[in-house]
Design a protein around this motif. Sequence first.
Motif, PDB file in Angstrom:
ATOM      1  N   ASP A  42      79.343  35.941  -5.399  1.00 53.31           N
ATOM      2  CA  ASP A  42      79.274  35.415  -6.762  1.00 53.31           C
ATOM      3  C   ASP A  42      77.886  34.934  -7.163  1.00 53.31           C
ATOM      4  O   ASP A  42      77.649  34.635  -8.333  1.00 53.31           O
ATOM      5  N   PRO A 209      74.724  35.683 -21.894  1.00 50.94           N
ATOM      6  CA  PRO A 209      75.759  35.761 -20.854  1.00 50.94           C
ATOM      7  C   PRO A 209      75.677  34.639 -19.828  1.00 50.94           C
ATOM      8  O   PRO A 209      76.644  34.377 -19.119  1.00 50.94           O
ATOM      9  N   TYR A 210      74.510  33.991 -19.736  1.00 50.66           N
ATOM     10  CA  TYR A 210      74.342  32.866 -18.824  1.00 50.66           C
ATOM     11  C   TYR A 210      73.859  31.640 -19.588  1.00 50.66           C
ATOM     12  O   TYR A 210      73.228  31.750 -20.646  1.00 50.66           O
ATOM     13  N   GLU A 225      77.347  31.665 -15.370  1.00 46.38           N
ATOM     14  CA  GLU A 225      78.020  32.516 -16.341  1.00 46.38           C
ATOM     15  C   GLU A 225      78.614  31.696 -17.482  1.00 46.38           C
ATOM     16  O   GLU A 225      79.215  30.641 -17.260  1.00 46.38           O
ATOM     17  N   TYR A 226      78.417  32.171 -18.725  1.00 50.86           N
ATOM     18  CA  TYR A 226      79.040  31.549 -19.898  1.00 50.86           C
ATOM     19  C   TYR A 226      80.398  32.211 -20.114  1.00 50.86           C
ATOM     20  O   TYR A 226      80.482  33.402 -20.439  1.00 50.86           O
ATOM     21  N   ALA A 227      81.463  31.446 -19.925  1.00 52.02           N
ATOM     22  CA  ALA A 227      82.819  32.003 -19.907  1.00 52.02           C
ATOM     23  C   ALA A 227      83.230  32.641 -21.230  1.00 52.02           C
ATOM     24  O   ALA A 227      84.036  33.579 -21.250  1.00 52.02           O
ATOM     25  N   ASP A 228      82.685  32.157 -22.347  1.00 52.55           N
ATOM     26  CA  ASP A 228      83.092  32.678 -23.659  1.00 52.55           C
ATOM     27  C   ASP A 228      82.095  33.668 -24.244  1.00 52.55           C
ATOM     28  O   ASP A 228      82.018  33.846 -25.465  1.00 52.55           O
ATOM     29  N   TYR A 229      81.339  34.318 -23.374  1.00 55.55           N
ATOM     30  CA  TYR A 229      80.358  35.285 -23.863  1.00 55.55           C
ATOM     31  C   TYR A 229      81.055  36.436 -24.591  1.00 55.55           C
ATOM     32  O   TYR A 229      82.096  36.918 -24.152  1.00 55.55           O
ATOM     33  N   GLU A 232      80.171  42.054 -22.321  1.00 59.44           N
ATOM     34  CA  GLU A 232      80.653  42.278 -20.963  1.00 59.44           C
ATOM     35  C   GLU A 232      80.260  41.110 -20.062  1.00 59.44           C
ATOM     36  O   GLU A 232      79.145  40.583 -20.158  1.00 59.44           O
ATOM     37  N   GLU A 233      81.158  40.708 -19.183  1.00 56.16           N
ATOM     38  CA  GLU A 233      80.824  39.610 -18.289  1.00 56.16           C
ATOM     39  C   GLU A 233      79.778  40.072 -17.277  1.00 56.16           C
ATOM     40  O   GLU A 233      79.743  41.245 -16.885  1.00 56.16           O
ATOM     41  N   ALA A 237      78.357  35.616 -11.117  1.00 58.82           N
ATOM     42  CA  ALA A 237      78.693  34.391 -11.836  1.00 58.82           C
ATOM     43  C   ALA A 237      77.528  33.424 -11.868  1.00 58.82           C
ATOM     44  O   ALA A 237      77.401  32.630 -12.799  1.00 58.82           O
ATOM     45  N   GLN A 521      72.222  40.270 -16.244  1.00 55.52           N
ATOM     46  CA  GLN A 521      73.668  40.436 -16.344  1.00 55.52           C
ATOM     47  C   GLN A 521      74.111  41.831 -15.939  1.00 55.52           C
ATOM     48  O   GLN A 521      75.292  42.062 -15.656  1.00 55.52           O
TER      49      GLN A 521
END
Length: 528
Positions: A42, A209-210, A225-229, A232-233, A237, A521
């Motif tokens: 991760d 994304p971060y 990682e920004y969870a609500d981006y 694409e993730e 992380a 990312q």
Amino acid sequence: MPQRSRTTISLSAGLAALVLGLSACSGSTPGADTGTTAGGEDTLRLAFLGGISTPDPDSAYDGYELNLVNSAYEGLLDYRPGQAEPELVGRLATEWTASDDNTEFTFTLREGVTFHDGTPFTADAVKASFDRRLAVDAGPAYMVKGVESVTSSGENEVTVRLSSPNASFLDLLASPFGPKMISPAALKEHPWTGEEDNWFATNDAGTGPYSYSAFEPGVSYGLKEYADYWGEEPGYANVDFAVASNLSTVQLQLEKGEVDGLIGYTDSASYASLESKENLTGYTFPSMQTPTLFVNPKSPELSDDATRKAFMAGIDFPSLAQKALGDTGAPTTQVFPENLIPAELNQQKIQPVPGALPDLAEGKLSGGTISCGYPESSASGQSLCDNLTAGLNEAGVKAESTGYASGTFFPALEKGADGPDIAFFSGFPDTAHPDAWGTVFYTPDGGLDLFGAEVPGVAQLLAEAAETDDEKLYGEVAAKVSESAYWYSAAKSLGTAVFQSGIGGVEKSYNPVITGYLQLQLLTPAGS
């Protein structure tokens, strides 16, 4: 060529996913046998060599800190990653139009985007973000100084009007150094009052994304990682950067698997050494970084036109590029960095003349010494100066290579006849538009016309081209610059990166303009 369309450009949802998640499921890198990294599956662990500039989106203007800035922040536009020819794509704008006279630009904004503090991204953020860049007034502030007004038509459309035509404006927005969108709520809570009390030096309020995590400036930096981006993730992380004091330390950490990757920093010898290791994979990327030979117009040896032109004609630049840069560079025949204007308009006018240097050694340069200056922080500059002066001495022209410590290089070049005769500087344009190179490097007011050389007609041609975007005008500039023999684009530098072989997506993450920065990312554990 950069895509500077005058018509509406749409970015579909599918293309958006492609742009920002090209390698979300990347295949294995050749030689990889594991999906783990030094920090675990991760966490990606990378290295910074020495200190970096403050990762404030409105003052960051060196390069390596962009790995942090552009992970946490996004602009309206971007360049598609992983390809040599710059192509404008949308980021926080999905459509855009430009007026025929390049004074008015209208953007449709992406919906469903939030800043890291939860604030929705709307048109209000555009003016607030531009205003903050002007208030900070650091190097990249020039990118928005021509903005006369920013008006919105609802929450998702904004029109930017310039005080004068600027055909490079869209490219400035796409620049890695370009204006980023910042949460208006955070800007209100943390107004700019000076660097000594700058919340944005260690915190962020972007849409990327971060987001920034644990920061110990000069020691270590973190991204999470920004969870609500909205896109694409990311493949990892967490991304952790540790600052190392020297390249030998990083090399050892890479070889032992304690660090997952190093972006940039390597010269030809260290890159060759690292990529030869069984557990590591080396990458080289196209870029617009162009090591250039500058000639001092007040040089006692080279101020004469005929002597200067003969001197340039006598240098075997392809051989010099190969010897000095090895696998981290390549020869070029072009004046502006490649892909800025069509190649047929961009060719060097001074042709090689074998034997020119020995003739000069017995004539105009007899008894003199050519001094070649370079910044000590530039491995490529030193290698180019060292190899060139060795070749000059071999041809009978006495020459010496001189390095300048940090803070002394540019002042040395301002000493006129007392400065070095020539100097190597490896620069890149801020963005993929010819004005970002021509005005900066070839006009005395441009900032990087290092010796202050001036060619009649060049400034006027560049001013006209900036308004009209006429490629033929830039071609005329290239011809005048080359014929003057005050500058010679000696090579094209390649971006470099070295990663553990268990990491994928590297070759798809580079920026076409500058080196030392990847879209993090897009990196993934191999096989994911």
